[in-house]
Design an enzyme around this catalytic site. Structure first.
Site, short mmCIF file in Angstrom:
data_model
loop_
_atom_site.label_atom_id
_atom_site.label_comp_id
_atom_site.label_asym_id
_atom_site.label_seq_id
_atom_site.Cartn_x
_atom_site.Cartn_y
_atom_site.Cartn_z
N ASP A 128 -0.70 -5.76 -7.50
CA ASP A 128 0.11 -6.33 -6.42
C ASP A 128 0.82 -5.27 -5.57
O ASP A 128 2.02 -5.32 -5.34
CB ASP A 128 1.10 -7.36 -6.96
CG ASP A 128 1.82 -6.89 -8.22
OD1 ASP A 128 1.42 -5.86 -8.77
OD2 ASP A 128 2.76 -7.57 -8.64
N THR A 129 0.06 -4.30 -5.08
CA THR A 129 0.53 -3.39 -4.03
C THR A 129 0.75 -4.22 -2.77
O THR A 129 0.10 -5.23 -2.57
CB THR A 129 -0.55 -2.32 -3.78
OG1 THR A 129 -0.61 -1.45 -4.91
CG2 THR A 129 -0.25 -1.49 -2.55
N VAL A 130 1.65 -3.78 -1.89
CA VAL A 130 1.90 -4.54 -0.67
C VAL A 130 1.45 -3.73 0.55
O VAL A 130 1.34 -2.51 0.50
CB VAL A 130 3.39 -4.92 -0.52
CG1 VAL A 130 3.87 -5.65 -1.75
CG2 VAL A 130 4.26 -3.69 -0.25
#
Length: 347
Positions: free
Chosen positions: A176-178
């Site tokens: 869950d990198t943004v």
């Protein structure tokens, strides 16, 4: 004024991504307000990612994954399509918003240092923290960057591998990198990403979010602007320079969806640089914009079970959300999902 923004909270292997919708909405609205008031795509991109970094539920900024040693080591990058300047930081633990530091480094790329020294493009560790403090970034104590969610997750996985003989051989798929991509009223685009890295990563590891050509890319011309930000297995995204490859192909393609599918298939899934016997998890959020007609397309692709994203034009009253799940007949890590949606705005 006009503009468009799209953000994502990472490609993952869970379809329960609705928890991210509130912060995606807030990030889009914050960036959209900047664009409406005449702000640049770089301003909007930074603001959107700051909101994603501060929420505590993503793997970026506050709440980032912890290293094997139980520490936060964040990274971020941003690229300005109008001048092709890029800035990044990595392995920072006391910079509240890594994307803010990346933005400052990006802005200063065109300003030579004293005695004609070349300004840095990427800063790491203690040097990055000292520079951040000097240029006025918000600083924070390292332990205050650790959220309860991150601590629980750390303890869970650390217990799971406590009996493992090789701590470097751990398969954990939390991605869950943004990231954010924007285009402003002048047709200039920007792209950025921020990440805490893999759960239980080796201390000092650098991922795609701080790597030139891998985490984000943006370029603007009088006829076309393109931007992309990636997420997934960082080492694989770095080996393939996926962000740059995506934008390069989009610039010469007549169909964005076809282009993105081709790049993911030929330059990622079938890449000779990557292992053929492993699942390849990755995702990308991209846009193509044509300034002369004020219209474009937002496109996304992923090889994971899901990819949660939202986007908003200054023409919209509220953001649009999309949870793009991998079809049940597809194999995660080996199959590709590509979707796209047109957008337009008026000057």
């Amino acid at each position: 004024m006009s503009g468009f923004v799209a953000v994502h909270t990472g490609a993952g292997n869970s379809i329960d991504e609705t928890k991210y919708q509130r912060v995606i909405k807030e990030a889009c609205i914050r960036a959209n307000a900047i664009l409406k008031n005449g702000g640049s795509s770089l301003d909007a991109c930074e603001a959107a990612i700051i909101r994603l970094e501060n929420c505590g539920s993503t793997n970026a900024g506050f709440g980032s994954n912890l290293t094997w040693d139980g520490k936060v080591q964040c990274e971020a990058s941003i690229m300005d399509g109008s001048n092709l300047q890029f800035g990044a930081c990595t392995n920072v633990s006391t910079v509240k918003n890594p994307i803010q530091l990346a933005r400052i480094i990006c802005d200063r790329q065109s300003k030579m240092l004293s005695m004609d020294r070349i300004p840095p493009m990427v800063l790491a560790g203690e040097g990055a923290a000292e520079y951040a403090s000097e240029v006025g970034c918000s600083m924070i104590e390292a332990d205050k960057m650790i959220s309860s969610k991150a601590k629980i997750c750390y303890n869970h996985y650390k217990t799971k591998v406590s009996d493992c003989e090789n701590r470097y051989n751990i398969k954990i798929n939390s991605l869950d990198t943004v990231g954010a991509i924007c285009v402003d009223a002048d047709g200039n685009c920007a792209a950025g990403c921020s990440s805490g890295g893999l759960i239980l990563k080796v201390s000092g590891r650098v991922g795609q979010a701080a790597t030139y050509g891998a985490g984000c890319w943006a370029t603007s011309t009088a006829d076309m602007s393109v931007a992309t930000c990636t997420t997934g297995n960082g080492e694989y995204l770095m080996k393939t320079l996926l962000a740059k490859e995506i934008c390069t192909d989009l610039m010469s393609s007549e169909c964005g969806v076809t282009s993105l599918h081709k790049v993911f298939k030929q330059k990622f899934i079938e890449s000779p640089f990557l292992p053929a016997d492993q699942d390849l998890y990755g995702g990308a959020l991209s846009l193509v914009f044509h300034p002369r007609s004020n219209c474009g397309e937002v496109i996304w692709s992923h090889t994971t079970k899901s990819f949660c994203l939202g986007f908003m034009s200054t023409e919209y009253k509220v953001p649009k959300f999309l949870l793009s799940p991998l079809p049940t007949y597809c194999t995660p890590g080996k199959s590709i999902v590509v979707n796209g949606q047109p957008f337009s705005f008026k000057n």
